[in-house]
Each structure stands twice: as C-alpha cells, then as structure tokens.
Design a protein around this motif. Sequence first.
Motif, PDB file in Angstrom:
ATOM      1  N   GLU A  75     -51.903 -23.907  -5.587  1.00  0.00           N
ATOM      2  CA  GLU A  75     -52.679 -23.227  -6.908  1.00  0.00           C
ATOM      3  C   GLU A  75     -51.810 -23.144  -8.263  1.00  0.00           C
ATOM      4  OE1 GLU A  75     -54.391 -20.480  -4.333  1.00  0.00           O
ATOM      5  OE2 GLU A  75     -56.675 -21.937  -4.100  1.00  0.00           O
ATOM      6  N   LEU A  76     -51.006 -21.958  -7.224  1.00  0.00           N
ATOM      7  CA  LEU A  76     -49.140 -21.640  -8.199  1.00  0.00           C
ATOM      8  C   LEU A  76     -48.534 -22.393  -9.369  1.00  0.00           C
ATOM      9  CD1 LEU A  76     -47.244 -19.801  -6.140  1.00  0.00           C
ATOM     10  CD2 LEU A  76     -48.356 -19.392  -7.882  1.00  0.00           C
ATOM     11  N   ALA A  77     -48.543 -24.492  -9.081  1.00  0.00           N
ATOM     12  CA  ALA A  77     -48.605 -24.746 -10.307  1.00  0.00           C
ATOM     13  C   ALA A  77     -49.246 -25.091 -10.739  1.00  0.00           C
ATOM     14  CB  ALA A  77     -48.318 -25.910  -9.226  1.00  0.00           C
ATOM     15  N   ALA A  78     -51.179 -25.423 -10.492  1.00  0.00           N
ATOM     16  CA  ALA A  78     -51.270 -25.526 -11.319  1.00  0.00           C
ATOM     17  C   ALA A  78     -51.725 -24.430 -12.761  1.00  0.00           C
ATOM     18  CB  ALA A  78     -53.593 -25.944 -10.997  1.00  0.00           C
ATOM     19  N   LYS A  79     -51.420 -23.250 -11.773  1.00  0.00           N
ATOM     20  CA  LYS A  79     -51.024 -22.035 -13.226  1.00  0.00           C
ATOM     21  C   LYS A  79     -49.895 -21.928 -13.981  1.00  0.00           C
ATOM     22  CE  LYS A  79     -54.708 -19.643 -10.479  1.00  0.00           C
ATOM     23  NZ  LYS A  79     -55.186 -18.792  -9.213  1.00  0.00           N
ATOM     24  N   ALA A  80     -49.077 -22.634 -13.311  1.00  0.00           N
ATOM     25  CA  ALA A  80     -48.088 -22.429 -14.103  1.00  0.00           C
ATOM     26  C   ALA A  80     -47.938 -23.217 -15.442  1.00  0.00           C
ATOM     27  CB  ALA A  80     -46.550 -23.276 -13.066  1.00  0.00           C
ATOM     28  N   PRO A  81     -46.419 -22.456 -16.778  1.00  0.00           N
ATOM     29  CA  PRO A  81     -46.501 -22.909 -17.983  1.00  0.00           C
ATOM     30  C   PRO A  81     -46.186 -24.652 -17.766  1.00  0.00           C
ATOM     31  CG  PRO A  81     -45.017 -20.748 -16.949  1.00  0.00           C
ATOM     32  CD  PRO A  81     -45.996 -21.118 -15.711  1.00  0.00           C
ATOM     33  N   ALA A  82     -46.255 -24.684 -19.040  1.00  0.00           N
ATOM     34  CA  ALA A  82     -45.738 -26.543 -18.393  1.00  0.00           C
ATOM     35  C   ALA A  82     -44.753 -26.831 -18.402  1.00  0.00           C
ATOM     36  CB  ALA A  82     -46.761 -27.352 -20.630  1.00  0.00           C
ATOM     37  N   ASP A  83     -43.550 -25.642 -18.384  1.00  0.00           N
ATOM     38  CA  ASP A  83     -42.367 -26.217 -18.296  1.00  0.00           C
ATOM     39  C   ASP A  83     -41.613 -25.308 -16.879  1.00  0.00           C
ATOM     40  OD1 ASP A  83     -42.240 -23.195 -18.482  1.00  0.00           O
ATOM     41  OD2 ASP A  83     -40.374 -23.101 -19.323  1.00  0.00           O
ATOM     42  N   ARG A 149     -40.957 -30.952 -12.568  1.00  0.00           N
ATOM     43  CA  ARG A 149     -42.115 -30.607 -13.649  1.00  0.00           C
ATOM     44  C   ARG A 149     -41.375 -29.656 -15.306  1.00  0.00           C
ATOM     45  NH1 ARG A 149     -47.044 -26.772 -14.015  1.00  0.00           N
ATOM     46  NH2 ARG A 149     -47.788 -27.486 -11.715  1.00  0.00           N
ATOM     47  N   ARG A 150     -40.130 -29.492 -14.542  1.00  0.00           N
ATOM     48  CA  ARG A 150     -39.857 -28.667 -16.518  1.00  0.00           C
ATOM     49  C   ARG A 150     -38.586 -30.500 -16.926  1.00  0.00           C
ATOM     50  NH1 ARG A 150     -37.865 -25.746 -20.509  1.00  0.00           N
ATOM     51  NH2 ARG A 150     -36.412 -26.652 -21.235  1.00  0.00           N
ATOM     52  N   LYS A 151     -37.930 -31.623 -16.016  1.00  0.00           N
ATOM     53  CA  LYS A 151     -37.775 -32.488 -16.369  1.00  0.00           C
ATOM     54  C   LYS A 151     -39.515 -33.544 -17.328  1.00  0.00           C
ATOM     55  CE  LYS A 151     -36.371 -37.396 -14.585  1.00  0.00           C
ATOM     56  NZ  LYS A 151     -36.119 -37.532 -13.817  1.00  0.00           N
ATOM     57  N   ASP A 152     -40.611 -33.174 -16.764  1.00  0.00           N
ATOM     58  CA  ASP A 152     -41.647 -33.927 -17.059  1.00  0.00           C
ATOM     59  C   ASP A 152     -41.828 -32.741 -18.933  1.00  0.00           C
ATOM     60  OD1 ASP A 152     -41.751 -35.380 -15.153  1.00  0.00           O
ATOM     61  OD2 ASP A 152     -43.334 -34.649 -14.100  1.00  0.00           O
ATOM     62  N   TYR A 153     -41.647 -31.895 -18.623  1.00  0.00           N
ATOM     63  CA  TYR A 153     -41.991 -31.071 -19.473  1.00  0.00           C
ATOM     64  C   TYR A 153     -41.186 -31.342 -20.756  1.00  0.00           C
ATOM     65  CZ  TYR A 153     -41.122 -27.331 -22.723  1.00  0.00           C
ATOM     66  OH  TYR A 153     -41.016 -26.513 -24.337  1.00  0.00           O
ATOM     67  N   GLU A 154     -39.641 -31.423 -20.581  1.00  0.00           N
ATOM     68  CA  GLU A 154     -38.448 -31.747 -21.613  1.00  0.00           C
ATOM     69  C   GLU A 154     -38.889 -33.563 -21.903  1.00  0.00           C
ATOM     70  OE1 GLU A 154     -34.680 -31.380 -19.581  1.00  0.00           O
ATOM     71  OE2 GLU A 154     -35.395 -29.094 -19.904  1.00  0.00           O
ATOM     72  N   GLN A 155     -39.133 -34.358 -21.276  1.00  0.00           N
ATOM     73  CA  GLN A 155     -39.290 -35.853 -21.740  1.00  0.00           C
ATOM     74  C   GLN A 155     -40.669 -35.884 -22.522  1.00  0.00           C
ATOM     75  OE1 GLN A 155     -37.851 -38.062 -20.686  1.00  0.00           O
ATOM     76  NE2 GLN A 155     -38.634 -38.769 -22.207  1.00  0.00           N
ATOM     77  N   ASN A 156     -41.519 -34.580 -22.728  1.00  0.00           N
ATOM     78  CA  ASN A 156     -42.257 -35.242 -23.243  1.00  0.00           C
ATOM     79  C   ASN A 156     -42.126 -34.487 -24.911  1.00  0.00           C
ATOM     80  OD1 ASN A 156     -44.353 -36.051 -21.142  1.00  0.00           O
ATOM     81  ND2 ASN A 156     -45.276 -33.601 -20.984  1.00  0.00           N
TER      82      ASN A 156
END
Length: 224
Positions: A75-83, A149-156
């Motif tokens: 639930e926390l991961a779902a609500k967290a910012p994109a990064d 999540r941060r890695k995926d964000y930076e890649q996007n």
Amino acid sequence: MVHIIPLSVGRRRLDTGNAVQYPQGSPIGGAMQGFGDELSALAEHYRKMTERQEAFDAEIARRQFNGRIALAEDELAAKAPADGAGMHEAMYGQLDPYDGRAVKPGLFDKMFGEVLPSMPESQRANFAKQKEAMRMAGAVRMAQRQLQRRKDYEQNQWSGVQRAELDAIAQSNPNDTVAFNAARRRGLDVLDKMGLDPQGKLQAEAAWRDSTAKTRIGATALKA
C-alpha cells in the motif's frame, strides 16, 4: 484460551492439613498418595499442553502479522511518488547508519505495538525480542524496493531525454557539428547524474553515442 486445572493443584499435590490422617502404610493412605500423584501428573500434562497451544497461537499470530506487514508495504509503494522517495522511512522509520537502530518510528512500530498485546502472555516476551530482527529484514526488503523504484524512474526519465535530444538532432542541420555535439553532450550529462554502476554507465554512454550518430546519418540522408 482454554481454562485448565490450576497448576497449584499439581504443586501442592494433596492438601491434607485439615483432613483425617491415615497411617502411611494403610490402603487408604496409599490411595490418597496415589490420588495426589495423579493430580500432579494431570496438572503437568495441562501445563505442557497450554504451552504448546500458546506457542502454536503465537506462530499463527506472527504469520498473520507478517501478512499485514507485506500488505502495508504494498500500500505504501502504491501511494509513493514515482521515484519511490520516502517509502523506506514511512514503513520502517529512520535508522542510524552506524548501528542500524531506529531513531524515528515508522508504520512498522505502530503495527508491532498493536499486535504485541494480543500475543499469548507466555510468548509475548519472545515475540518482543524478535522486533529488531524483523525490522532489519523488512528494512532491507523495502530499501531494495525503493532503489528499484528509483532506478525505474530514472530510466523512464532518461527515455524522455533521449527522445527530445534525438528529435532535436533529426530536425537540425546535419552539418551543424556544434549543435550535434551539444545535443550529444546534454545526453551524456544526464547519464552522468544517473545512479548507474560503472559498467552500466559505459554501456549507456556507448548506446547513446551510437543512437545520436545513427540519427544524424538518417537526417543527412533525408536532406540529401
């Protein structure tokens, strides 16, 4: 919880203080002694049975708690910012980087405090001792999740940068070397700020140079 024969029964065996005293070797005296032994054995049996039942109940409660923790992490991961910023701290609090102790509580602490009183009393202290080990296991798990999540964000974000710079190269004069080098440099600057390991960085830079060169060749062919 099942209420059982008080353990004091087993400890005192048979209270004959106010009862009629029978000769030690008489049949009645022997029977009374045997009855006390049976009560003692019965109390010991129920004591062991209760310990086993409470250990079982504690194990089920621990598994249910782990399930609640996993759900809370999702639930926390779902609500967290994109990064993914703040995911770890929100769940497991802020940890001292030197000894791993929690210096700021998180949701885990609140949930642990709620479940602890519901543990069977005989198992509560042992469960409390497991708290920090459970925190550390969860903290590692959540930290890895936040890093991914941060890695995926930076890649996007990098994909967006590539599209923009390659479009700029494709639309510019293919003979304008200054503009081409500037676009290529802007891409390399972004790559330099990404959290890539050395090998990954070298591969990304090589791929970027290759992409920019192919785009420039394509633009030259179109405008020839």
